[in-house]
Design a protein around this motif. Sequence first.
Motif, short mmCIF file in Angstrom:
data_model
loop_
_atom_site.label_atom_id
_atom_site.label_comp_id
_atom_site.label_asym_id
_atom_site.label_seq_id
_atom_site.Cartn_x
_atom_site.Cartn_y
_atom_site.Cartn_z
N ILE A 68 0.82 5.49 -0.11
CA ILE A 68 0.03 6.71 0.00
C ILE A 68 0.86 7.87 -0.51
O ILE A 68 1.96 8.12 0.00
N GLU A 69 0.35 8.58 -1.48
CA GLU A 69 1.05 9.73 -2.03
C GLU A 69 0.23 11.00 -1.77
O GLU A 69 -0.99 10.98 -1.85
N GLU A 70 0.94 12.08 -1.47
CA GLU A 70 0.28 13.37 -1.37
C GLU A 70 0.46 14.08 -2.71
O GLU A 70 1.58 14.27 -3.17
N TYR A 95 0.85 -1.19 0.00
CA TYR A 95 0.00 0.00 0.00
C TYR A 95 0.89 1.25 0.00
O TYR A 95 1.76 1.38 0.85
N ILE A 152 -8.60 6.86 3.60
CA ILE A 152 -7.51 6.05 3.05
C ILE A 152 -7.62 4.62 3.54
O ILE A 152 -7.37 3.66 2.80
N ILE A 182 4.69 6.28 2.90
CA ILE A 182 3.86 7.49 2.86
C ILE A 182 4.75 8.63 2.37
O ILE A 182 5.75 8.95 2.98
N PHE A 239 -4.82 13.14 -1.39
CA PHE A 239 -4.04 11.91 -1.24
C PHE A 239 -4.49 10.86 -2.26
O PHE A 239 -5.66 10.80 -2.62
N ARG A 240 -3.53 10.06 -2.66
CA ARG A 240 -3.81 8.96 -3.59
C ARG A 240 -3.29 7.66 -2.97
O ARG A 240 -2.14 7.59 -2.55
N LYS A 241 -4.17 6.67 -2.90
CA LYS A 241 -3.78 5.37 -2.38
C LYS A 241 -3.60 4.40 -3.54
O LYS A 241 -4.48 4.24 -4.38
N PHE A 277 1.45 8.63 9.72
CA PHE A 277 0.88 9.40 8.61
C PHE A 277 1.13 10.90 8.84
O PHE A 277 1.51 11.63 7.92
N GLN A 323 -6.28 1.77 -7.44
CA GLN A 323 -5.89 3.04 -6.83
C GLN A 323 -7.10 3.97 -6.78
O GLN A 323 -8.02 3.86 -7.57
N VAL A 355 0.88 -0.03 5.82
CA VAL A 355 1.10 0.99 4.79
C VAL A 355 2.61 1.12 4.60
O VAL A 355 3.30 1.63 5.47
#
Length: 438
Positions: A5-7, A3, A93, A125, A16-18, A112, A30, A122
């Motif tokens: 997580i992008e900002e 997994y 998320i 991050i 945010f994109r998972k 996070f 995604q 996760v």
Amino acid sequence: MKYIIEEVKSGKGRYFRKIIKDDENRIIRQFDVKYTSCSTVIDDMTYYILYDGNMRIVESVYKYINVKYKNASNNTKILYMKAIKQLYEFAAICECRISELTIDQLNQFQYFLRGYETGSRVNSIYMYTGKSKKDVYKYISICQAYMKYCRFSNHKMLDCNLSNSVKNANQKNFNCPKFISYLEMEQILTFIDNDSSLCREEKLKYKAVYMLMEYSGLRIGEVLGLTIEDLKISTNSLGETLYTAIIRNRATDSSNQQAKTCLTVQNFKDYNSSEYKTKQIGWQEVLLNEETYYTVTDYFDTLDSRLRKDNLHPTNADCVENHEDKNFRNYYIFTNKLNNKPLNIKCLSNYTKKVFKACGIQLDKDVRENNLFHRFRHGFSMHLLYEKKMPASIVIQYTRHTSTRSLEPYNNPTNEQLGQLLLDLENENLTNSLDNLF
């Protein structure tokens, strides 16, 4: 399964994109998490609103901030909004409601906020700037209070404490200085004077910015928001010349030019309000030393002279005072040399890091713990406390803190300063003892 997580930055905001990947690093699925916060003014009252991904108002957040904390300052409301917004984003998320977050997920929430790899479910991050331990504590406390308000009385969030791994993270920054001493400031100014990559105008600009923070205690937003009508020269009752700067907000200010302890301006109509015209609410006054004042004005005169040759002018700023000269135009003082726009804080940050490295001043790594620019204002406070030996009750009048308690985070003396303080006390006691003998 992995997994990530992008900002993602989008315009002035971010979301945010998972991304979910299989063991062979192929993307399985995604999705984006988009919560939007905004404010609106109705009958001179500012209301704060949080929208979910479907642009529906989160009513409990609206009531919590605008009803329960109706009389809180706008800055407090904004802080509460930021913290609670991140709680909702993290729950989204995790694909659950905030009331359904588990202990394991709450531990991940702390990572996070810190903005680095959890080593847990996760895997990574990626965030632009992770929050300091102090801010994580603050955000967790706000979220706990909000959960109580929502009557989630048995929720695990109420028992949430920072994990040891979060508390002990970033130990490599332990010795990173919290303030710039006056000796280090002299090194910085000398480096700028000798920096062959800068023209005279640029040298004056950087020196003026740092001097305003180090010698007068301005915050970076207050510096970037200064205009030519904010600089004043006057004479006191003793005939002494006083150099001052007026700190206030304008509708033309960007988010990086805000004076956070002054009234927030929504539009030009606010300039006529009694609050905006009231000292310590709408505006504040800061004393400048003579050298700082003339470094700032010398920089602006050099900038203005260069631009006039090309029939240009600095960036316009709202004029909020009455001037005898009806043709008076107000401008922001600090400007980018290349595009003639207000000074870009990222460019200033990059140059500041260059200066720190050249002068042997330690930088934070990975996660910002000691704010790059705030170290100058911090240095101003420490100079008054330990070099000028002013009592805290007087220092806060210069630093514009509301109480001595709010000054406490700035009180971080070095071992040398504590040793000198002890020596001074011993000398004072010795002098008193000798006086008593005679």
